[in-house]
Design an enzyme around this catalytic site. Sequence first.
Site, PDB file in Angstrom:
ATOM      1  N   GLY A  45       0.810  -1.215   0.000  1.00 25.88           N
ATOM      2  CA  GLY A  45       0.000   0.000   0.000  1.00 25.88           C
ATOM      3  C   GLY A  45       0.838   1.257   0.000  1.00 25.88           C
ATOM      4  O   GLY A  45       0.570   2.202   0.743  1.00 25.88           O
ATOM      5  N   ALA A  46       1.878   1.285  -0.846  1.00 25.66           N
ATOM      6  CA  ALA A  46       2.871   2.367  -0.777  1.00 25.66           C
ATOM      7  C   ALA A  46       2.670   3.470  -1.801  1.00 25.66           C
ATOM      8  O   ALA A  46       3.540   4.322  -1.947  1.00 25.66           O
ATOM      9  CB  ALA A  46       4.271   1.769  -0.927  1.00 25.66           C
ATOM     10  N   THR A  48       0.273   5.755  -1.742  1.00 27.39           N
ATOM     11  CA  THR A  48      -0.386   6.933  -1.184  1.00 27.39           C
ATOM     12  C   THR A  48      -0.294   6.905   0.341  1.00 27.39           C
ATOM     13  O   THR A  48       0.054   5.887   0.943  1.00 27.39           O
ATOM     14  CB  THR A  48      -1.873   6.982  -1.611  1.00 27.39           C
ATOM     15  N   GLY A  49      -0.602   8.022   0.971  1.00 26.59           N
ATOM     16  CA  GLY A  49      -0.708   8.086   2.425  1.00 26.59           C
ATOM     17  C   GLY A  49       0.527   7.689   3.191  1.00 26.59           C
ATOM     18  O   GLY A  49       1.667   8.004   2.816  1.00 26.59           O
ATOM     19  N   ILE A  50       0.321   6.965   4.303  1.00 30.73           N
ATOM     20  CA  ILE A  50       1.415   6.556   5.176  1.00 30.73           C
ATOM     21  C   ILE A  50       2.429   5.696   4.433  1.00 30.73           C
ATOM     22  O   ILE A  50       3.642   5.855   4.596  1.00 30.73           O
ATOM     23  CB  ILE A  50       0.862   5.780   6.394  1.00 30.73           C
ATOM     24  N   GLY A  51       1.938   4.778   3.597  1.00 28.30           N
ATOM     25  CA  GLY A  51       2.837   3.888   2.872  1.00 28.30           C
ATOM     26  C   GLY A  51       3.784   4.641   1.964  1.00 28.30           C
ATOM     27  O   GLY A  51       4.987   4.341   1.908  1.00 28.30           O
ATOM     28  N   SER A 174      -4.238  -0.709  14.720  1.00 28.62           N
ATOM     29  CA  SER A 174      -5.046   0.474  15.001  1.00 28.62           C
ATOM     30  C   SER A 174      -5.540   0.417  16.434  1.00 28.62           C
ATOM     31  O   SER A 174      -5.728  -0.666  17.005  1.00 28.62           O
ATOM     32  CB  SER A 174      -6.252   0.540  14.053  1.00 28.62           C
ATOM     33  N   TYR A 200     -14.114  -3.852  10.700  1.00 24.78           N
ATOM     34  CA  TYR A 200     -12.802  -3.199  10.728  1.00 24.78           C
ATOM     35  C   TYR A 200     -12.080  -3.492  12.039  1.00 24.78           C
ATOM     36  O   TYR A 200     -10.896  -3.850  12.048  1.00 24.78           O
ATOM     37  CB  TYR A 200     -12.954  -1.691  10.545  1.00 24.78           C
TER      38      TYR A 200
END
Length: 360
Positions: A45-46, A48-51, A174, A200
């Site tokens: 998941g790299a 966008t965002g944190i990744g 989380s 979730y």
Amino acid sequence: MSRYILPVSVFGTVAGCAVLIKNHVTGGRCPSKATIKGKTVVITGANTGIGKETARELATRGGRIIMGCRDMEKCETAAKEIRGTTLNPHVYACHLDLASMKSIREFAERINQEEKRVDVLINNAGVMRCPGWKTEDGFDMQFGVNHLGHFLLTNLLLEKLKESAPSRVINLASLAHIVGKIDFEDLNWERKKFDTKQAYCQSKLANVLFTRELARRLKGTGVTVNAVHPGVVATELGRHTGLHQSQFSSSVLSPFFSMLVKSPKLGAQPSVFLAVAEEMDGVTGRYYDVMTEKEPAPQALDDEAARQLWEVSSRLVDLEEGGQPSLAKPSADTESKTGLTDPAQTLGQNPEHGIRTVGA
């Protein structure tokens, strides 16, 4: 004039407190200055965002970065951007769809064949509070992507991680795990009414339990595994929550919310810390809230539940007895979709190939 003093004072106090809280919860930047030249990092998941920011930071520190994402166009764009901003040519885009067991096996096969080592695996990708979608294999999307996908990927890369020891596995969890419950009778919401929030939370509790059991199984191998809650971060992960869909929430709550959340760059710092910090050498089986070790919820400390979840997960993703994976041999067509490319040199047969991943 005096009638405005009290409202202004109250607003100022609230705003000031919000800023102080934000500064406290962000945790700041990773204190370690360690570089990782010569080390290979796989991040899911790299794009966008944190990744993406994790990939950027670790590329800056000299690592060889493999970005695993579902959306290849976005992933290749992100990889190119990171190569440009960090001047590190060893940043690669690779296709990985965590909602597909076939894609995960193909990705892992490529990594095991093409990469000499894997020093850090960051299981970052995830979905949050989406509708009752199913993965390609019929699993609940949140349980399938957030837990089962990373469970299978990690197992398929374990031998490479052991060969590269000391190495590290980092699972993005989380705070939501504290209200999570593992329903072993209906993990995929087939018998009860679907609740996206609970789905979730279940998947995030599974992340912490997986971390605990994996750490136990890897004792003495030189491979460590830890889970981390990165904090409240402004990313695309919450696109299904509907937080700002009403006029009230977008106009009134949004400004306050923005003061309490941190940027993806700051959100990446806990992952970077666990990946590079010298003080993390040999530390395993722990749960971190940002960059501080905390005890997780009581249900996340249940060793029997962790063992049972491992066994059930192994059956669901078709791992061989004993937890050893059986890798599917990729076809020629598969190889054309998952080959690695180096902007300076070709790692596969075709310099046009590129690795792709799942966006978070």
